[in-house]
Design an enzyme around this catalytic site. Structure first.
Site, PDB file in Angstrom:
ATOM      1  N   ARG A  69      39.825  39.975  43.267  1.00  0.00           N
ATOM      2  CA  ARG A  69      39.003  39.113  44.113  1.00  0.00           C
ATOM      3  C   ARG A  69      39.119  39.608  45.552  1.00  0.00           C
ATOM      4  O   ARG A  69      40.177  40.077  45.967  1.00  0.00           O
ATOM      5  CB  ARG A  69      39.501  37.671  44.042  1.00  0.00           C
ATOM      6  CG  ARG A  69      39.169  36.962  42.741  1.00  0.00           C
ATOM      7  CD  ARG A  69      39.536  35.487  42.813  1.00  0.00           C
ATOM      8  NE  ARG A  69      40.965  35.260  42.854  1.00  0.00           N
ATOM      9  CZ  ARG A  69      41.653  34.917  43.919  1.00  0.00           C
ATOM     10  NH1 ARG A  69      41.035  34.747  45.081  1.00  0.00           N
ATOM     11  NH2 ARG A  69      42.947  34.729  43.871  1.00  0.00           N
ATOM     12  N   TYR A 198      33.877  43.186  39.141  1.00  0.00           N
ATOM     13  CA  TYR A 198      35.211  42.745  38.713  1.00  0.00           C
ATOM     14  C   TYR A 198      35.211  41.234  38.443  1.00  0.00           C
ATOM     15  O   TYR A 198      34.682  40.449  39.270  1.00  0.00           O
ATOM     16  CB  TYR A 198      36.276  43.093  39.773  1.00  0.00           C
ATOM     17  CG  TYR A 198      37.546  42.333  39.490  1.00  0.00           C
ATOM     18  CD1 TYR A 198      38.409  42.782  38.491  1.00  0.00           C
ATOM     19  CD2 TYR A 198      37.817  41.127  40.105  1.00  0.00           C
ATOM     20  CE1 TYR A 198      39.518  42.037  38.140  1.00  0.00           C
ATOM     21  CE2 TYR A 198      38.934  40.380  39.757  1.00  0.00           C
ATOM     22  CZ  TYR A 198      39.780  40.838  38.779  1.00  0.00           C
ATOM     23  OH  TYR A 198      40.863  40.094  38.420  1.00  0.00           O
ATOM     24  N   LYS A 207      35.950  30.926  39.559  1.00  0.00           N
ATOM     25  CA  LYS A 207      36.372  30.497  40.896  1.00  0.00           C
ATOM     26  C   LYS A 207      35.182  30.024  41.730  1.00  0.00           C
ATOM     27  O   LYS A 207      35.291  29.068  42.493  1.00  0.00           O
ATOM     28  CB  LYS A 207      37.097  31.641  41.614  1.00  0.00           C
ATOM     29  CG  LYS A 207      38.297  32.201  40.864  1.00  0.00           C
ATOM     30  CD  LYS A 207      39.364  31.167  40.643  1.00  0.00           C
ATOM     31  CE  LYS A 207      40.631  31.814  40.089  1.00  0.00           C
ATOM     32  NZ  LYS A 207      41.676  30.824  39.818  1.00  0.00           N
ATOM     33  N   HIS A 227      42.656  23.652  41.128  1.00  0.00           N
ATOM     34  CA  HIS A 227      43.214  24.912  40.603  1.00  0.00           C
ATOM     35  C   HIS A 227      44.481  24.556  39.816  1.00  0.00           C
ATOM     36  O   HIS A 227      45.596  24.811  40.273  1.00  0.00           O
ATOM     37  CB  HIS A 227      43.521  25.825  41.795  1.00  0.00           C
ATOM     38  CG  HIS A 227      43.829  27.238  41.440  1.00  0.00           C
ATOM     39  ND1 HIS A 227      44.461  28.101  42.294  1.00  0.00           N
ATOM     40  CD2 HIS A 227      43.596  27.961  40.316  1.00  0.00           C
ATOM     41  CE1 HIS A 227      44.603  29.278  41.729  1.00  0.00           C
ATOM     42  NE2 HIS A 227      44.085  29.220  40.533  1.00  0.00           N
ATOM     43  N   SER A 249      48.462  31.691  42.892  1.00  0.00           N
ATOM     44  CA  SER A 249      48.370  32.793  41.933  1.00  0.00           C
ATOM     45  C   SER A 249      49.739  33.473  41.831  1.00  0.00           C
ATOM     46  O   SER A 249      50.480  33.521  42.814  1.00  0.00           O
ATOM     47  CB  SER A 249      47.328  33.814  42.416  1.00  0.00           C
ATOM     48  OG  SER A 249      46.113  33.154  42.679  1.00  0.00           O
ATOM     49  N   CYS A 251      52.471  32.630  40.100  1.00  0.00           N
ATOM     50  CA  CYS A 251      53.670  31.784  39.995  1.00  0.00           C
ATOM     51  C   CYS A 251      53.888  31.319  38.563  1.00  0.00           C
ATOM     52  O   CYS A 251      54.659  30.398  38.313  1.00  0.00           O
ATOM     53  CB  CYS A 251      53.554  30.572  40.907  1.00  0.00           C
ATOM     54  SG  CYS A 251      53.822  30.957  42.640  1.00  0.00           S
ATOM     55  N   ASP A 278      44.056  27.187  34.178  1.00  0.00           N
ATOM     56  CA  ASP A 278      43.677  27.582  35.545  1.00  0.00           C
ATOM     57  C   ASP A 278      42.936  26.506  36.330  1.00  0.00           C
ATOM     58  O   ASP A 278      43.144  26.388  37.524  1.00  0.00           O
ATOM     59  CB  ASP A 278      42.819  28.860  35.480  1.00  0.00           C
ATOM     60  CG  ASP A 278      42.731  29.580  36.818  1.00  0.00           C
ATOM     61  OD1 ASP A 278      43.742  29.622  37.540  1.00  0.00           O
ATOM     62  OD2 ASP A 278      41.653  30.099  37.145  1.00  0.00           O
ATOM     63  N   ARG A 372      43.590  42.632  33.316  1.00  0.00           N
ATOM     64  CA  ARG A 372      43.357  41.300  32.737  1.00  0.00           C
ATOM     65  C   ARG A 372      43.016  41.329  31.254  1.00  0.00           C
ATOM     66  O   ARG A 372      42.554  42.339  30.727  1.00  0.00           O
ATOM     67  CB  ARG A 372      42.162  40.647  33.461  1.00  0.00           C
ATOM     68  CG  ARG A 372      42.362  40.442  34.949  1.00  0.00           C
ATOM     69  CD  ARG A 372      43.109  39.178  35.203  1.00  0.00           C
ATOM     70  NE  ARG A 372      43.419  38.970  36.605  1.00  0.00           N
ATOM     71  CZ  ARG A 372      43.594  37.766  37.146  1.00  0.00           C
ATOM     72  NH1 ARG A 372      43.476  36.676  36.415  1.00  0.00           N
ATOM     73  NH2 ARG A 372      43.923  37.646  38.409  1.00  0.00           N
ATOM     74  N   ARG A 403      56.688  29.341  45.099  1.00  0.00           N
ATOM     75  CA  ARG A 403      57.793  30.282  44.901  1.00  0.00           C
ATOM     76  C   ARG A 403      58.641  30.233  46.162  1.00  0.00           C
ATOM     77  O   ARG A 403      58.259  30.803  47.180  1.00  0.00           O
ATOM     78  CB  ARG A 403      57.162  31.655  44.698  1.00  0.00           C
ATOM     79  CG  ARG A 403      58.058  32.758  44.277  1.00  0.00           C
ATOM     80  CD  ARG A 403      57.236  34.047  44.177  1.00  0.00           C
ATOM     81  NE  ARG A 403      56.594  34.218  42.889  1.00  0.00           N
ATOM     82  CZ  ARG A 403      57.192  34.763  41.823  1.00  0.00           C
ATOM     83  NH1 ARG A 403      58.422  35.217  41.913  1.00  0.00           N
ATOM     84  NH2 ARG A 403      56.538  34.887  40.688  1.00  0.00           N
TER      85      ARG A 403
HETATM   86  C1  OXD Z   1      43.784  33.538  40.451  1.00  0.00           C
HETATM   87  C2  OXD Z   1      43.243  33.742  39.106  1.00  0.00           C
HETATM   88  O1  OXD Z   1      43.859  34.485  41.249  1.00  0.00           O
HETATM   89  O2  OXD Z   1      43.251  32.799  38.316  1.00  0.00           O
HETATM   90  O3  OXD Z   1      44.164  32.407  40.751  1.00  0.00           O
HETATM   91  O4  OXD Z   1      42.762  34.847  38.812  1.00  0.00           O
HETATM   92 MN    MN Z   2      43.744  30.946  39.262  1.00  0.00          MN
END
Ligand code: OXD
Ligand code: MN
Length: 589
Positions: A69, A198, A207, A227, A249, A251, A278, A372, A403
């Site tokens: 992203r 991508y 997203k 999220h 992301s 974690c 997610d 992925r 984290r």
């Molecule tokens: C993120 C994903 O980056 O789910 O949160 O890909």
């Molecule tokens: Mn995500």
């Protein structure tokens, strides 16, 4: 093909803009998808993997410059700049339409336009929403067909005169990173993505729609797009309680969503069920409680590090009907490999860039760190039987986490809803200097929504507060967890993975009023004896105490960091959160 007038009008406009050679309407049938898979293998866009070992699985590589992203090139194009807020990139919508249309103009020449009708959420659910994505990429079609519900069944539930659907235009163009834009027009229910191929940039249901556009819709319509994973925990009596959890992301959200209970818990009859890994869309249900659906239909998970120990359920999920992106192609048996899968990398491999790669001698990674798998949710061995229930599942607890090497205890409960909103708003993760024991740089990521909130984050906090007012006594309880405290050698103290269920058990016991807790300046922490440590090796109650500790000195520093962060939001920061910060400071005195 739909009879919806606004869809057809938009389609004509887009066709005139991008000039495709032909238009193919995705009907969701297996025959059509199979034909597309064949075509993409013929052109080399995808590779068919070993169908005995990995039935229905394919491999795809993206362009080297197009692997993640791109937050810096992601824009919220609200009419007023101030409505995008200080945490989003903003551009004027008119200016952006002009620029994007000039980039996309005639870019489908010689290509096919695929029209994907899709539903976020079970088709026909009162909480589901419909989108149309136009794309020139078969890879996008096939991924969307895994990640969302697509085709004729979706169109059948969109009334002919409804304008309640999200417009999505994707144009791969030349995947030119300099002209890559991922743009959202919240007031127009529209998304335009150009020059990328991508996943996160081009699977517009995820997203872009399910978080950025949906968070804006949720604010206006009185619901929440978050999220968050959704998880069901079944106790030995067969009762299932559901929680949602938000983590930045990387974690371990997918790991928590699919966790395997420790052996002792399994023996007693505990089970864990995955509803989502997610995204959660949450509404106040007819009974006044908060109910959540997972708007997605698959998992777009990070491959590296996924293995039979870290997340067996995820690995099993990827063994059929899955598209792998940017992993190693194992030519020995035409399968795939990634770092952390096992200790046996292929000697005869092709790396994510398409170069010959020998895992035994290579000094470079074979799979991209953000490689992925796109896998159907129904493959997951622990998928919840409520997964397709359009009414969703009732949520007992909302869990935030990050984290943090120090400062934040293993778990604490907020004092009430507004305090919980504060806890979510101060969520943070450290850059992982943890391995050396050093404390990393703190990056605040409120509710893990920093890159995904489609409007002003101060208003977003305000919306959370309003939702709490609506829910009143029936609101889920809000908690914070931190699996990542480290010792002086930089080693993680809490075992994590399946053992996180021990913490979830305490959380549910708190929701049911079954255990007391210790009042601290930040909220309630467990009495150490209330966390079940039975069956844990090398971990005793004294160690537990060290990670339940709340150090006022460290929290005073934290409060200063929060104050600085809050300044960004100016007068759009709700009074309630200012008061929460003042209370925290007062409690620390
Ligand atoms: C993120 C994903 O980056 O789910 O949160 O890909
Ligand atoms: Mn995500």
């Amino acid at each position: 093909m739909t009879k919806n007038k606004s869809v057809l009008k938009w389609l004509e406009e887009m066709k005139a803009l991008v000039s495709p050679d032909q238009v193919v309407w995705i009907d969701g049938s297996e025959e059509q998808l199979e034909e597309l898979r064949k075509m993409s293998c013929d052109t080399g866009e995808m590779v068919k993997l070993n169908q005995e070992k990995l039935p229905g699985c394919y491999l795809h590589r993206t362009h080297e410059n197009d692997v993640a992203r791109v937050e810096a090139r992601t824009f919220i194009c609200s009419r007023e700049e101030k409505d995008a807020g200080p945490t989003n990139n903003w551009k004027d919508p008119q200016e952006m339409y002009e620029l994007l249309y000039s980039i996309a103009k005639d870019s489908y020449q010689g290509k096919t336009m695929y029209v994907i009708p899709y539903s976020m959420g079970p088709v026909g659910s009162p909480f589901a929403k419909i989108g149309y994505e136009l794309t020139d990429s078969i890879y996008v079609v096939l991924n969307m067909a895994i990640m969302t519900r697509v085709g004729a069944a979706v169109e059948a539930v969109l009334p002919e005169d409804s304008d309640d659907w999200v417009r999505g235009l994707h144009a791969s163009c030349n995947v030119d990173a300099e002209k890559r834009y991922i743009c959202h027009f919240p007031e127009d229910n529209a998304i335009i993505s150009v020059n990328s191929a991508y996943g996160g940039n081009v699977l517009l249901g995820k997203k872009c729609f399910a978080l950025r556009i949906a968070s804006f819709l949720g604010k206006n319509e009185g619901w929440m797009a978050e999220h968050m994973l959704i998880l069901g925990i079944e106790n030995p009596q067969g009762e299932i309680k559901y929680v949602t959890a938000a983590f930045p992301s990387a974690c371990g959200k997918t790991n928590l969503a699919m966790m395997i209970p420790p052996e002792g818990y399994q023996a007693k009859g505990y089970k864990v069920w995955t509803v989502g890994d997610d995204i959660a869309w949450m509404h106040v249900g007819p009974d006044g409680r908060l109910w959540a659906i997972n708007p997605e239909n698959g998992f777009f998970g990070v491959a590296p590090g996924t293995n039979m120990k870290s997340n067996p359920n995820a690995l099993i999920t990827t063994q059929k009907g899955t598209i792998f992106t940017n992993v190693v192609h194992n030519l020995n048996d035409n399968t795939v490999w990634w770092e952390g899968l096992d200790k046996n990398p292929p000697e005869l491999g092709v790396d994510w860039k398409g170069n010959p790669w020998n895992g035994k001698t290579a000094d470079q990674k074979g799979a991209h760190p953000n490689s992925r798998f796109t896998a159907p949710a129904k493959n997951c061995p622990c998928i919840s039987d409520q997964f397709d229930n359009g009414a969703g599942v009732p949520i007992s607890a909302i869990i935030f986490g990050g984290r943090r090497a120090q400062t934040t205890p293993l778990v604490y409960q907020s004092r009430d809803w507004n305090n919980g909103v504060f806890v979510g708003s101060i969520m943070a993760s450290e850059t992982t200097a943890a391995a050396t024991g050093a404390v990393g740089v703190v990056r605040r990521d409120p509710m893990a929504m920093l890159p995904f909130c489609g409007y002003h984050m101060g208003d977003y906090f305000g919306h959370w507060i309003e939702m709490g007012e609506k829910l009143g006594e029936k609101a889920p309880k809000i908690f914070n967890v931190n699996w990542f405290r480290v010792d002086d050698n930089g080693k993680f103290i809490w075992p994590g993975f399946g053992d996180n269920l021990r913490v979830l058990e305490w959380i549910l016991a708190r929701c049911e009023g079954k255990v007391d807790a210790v009042q601290t300046p930040i909220g309630f922490t467990p009495n150490p004896e209330d966390i079940n440590l039975e069956g844990l090796e090398d971990f005793d109650i004294e160690t537990l105490k060290t990670i339940l500790e709340v150090d006022p000195g460290k929290w005073a520093k934290e409060a200063a960091g929060i104050e600085e962060f809050y300044e960004k939001f100016g007068d759009r920061l709700p009074e309630e959160l200012k008061n929460q910060l003042a209370t925290l400071k007062e409690n620390l005195k």
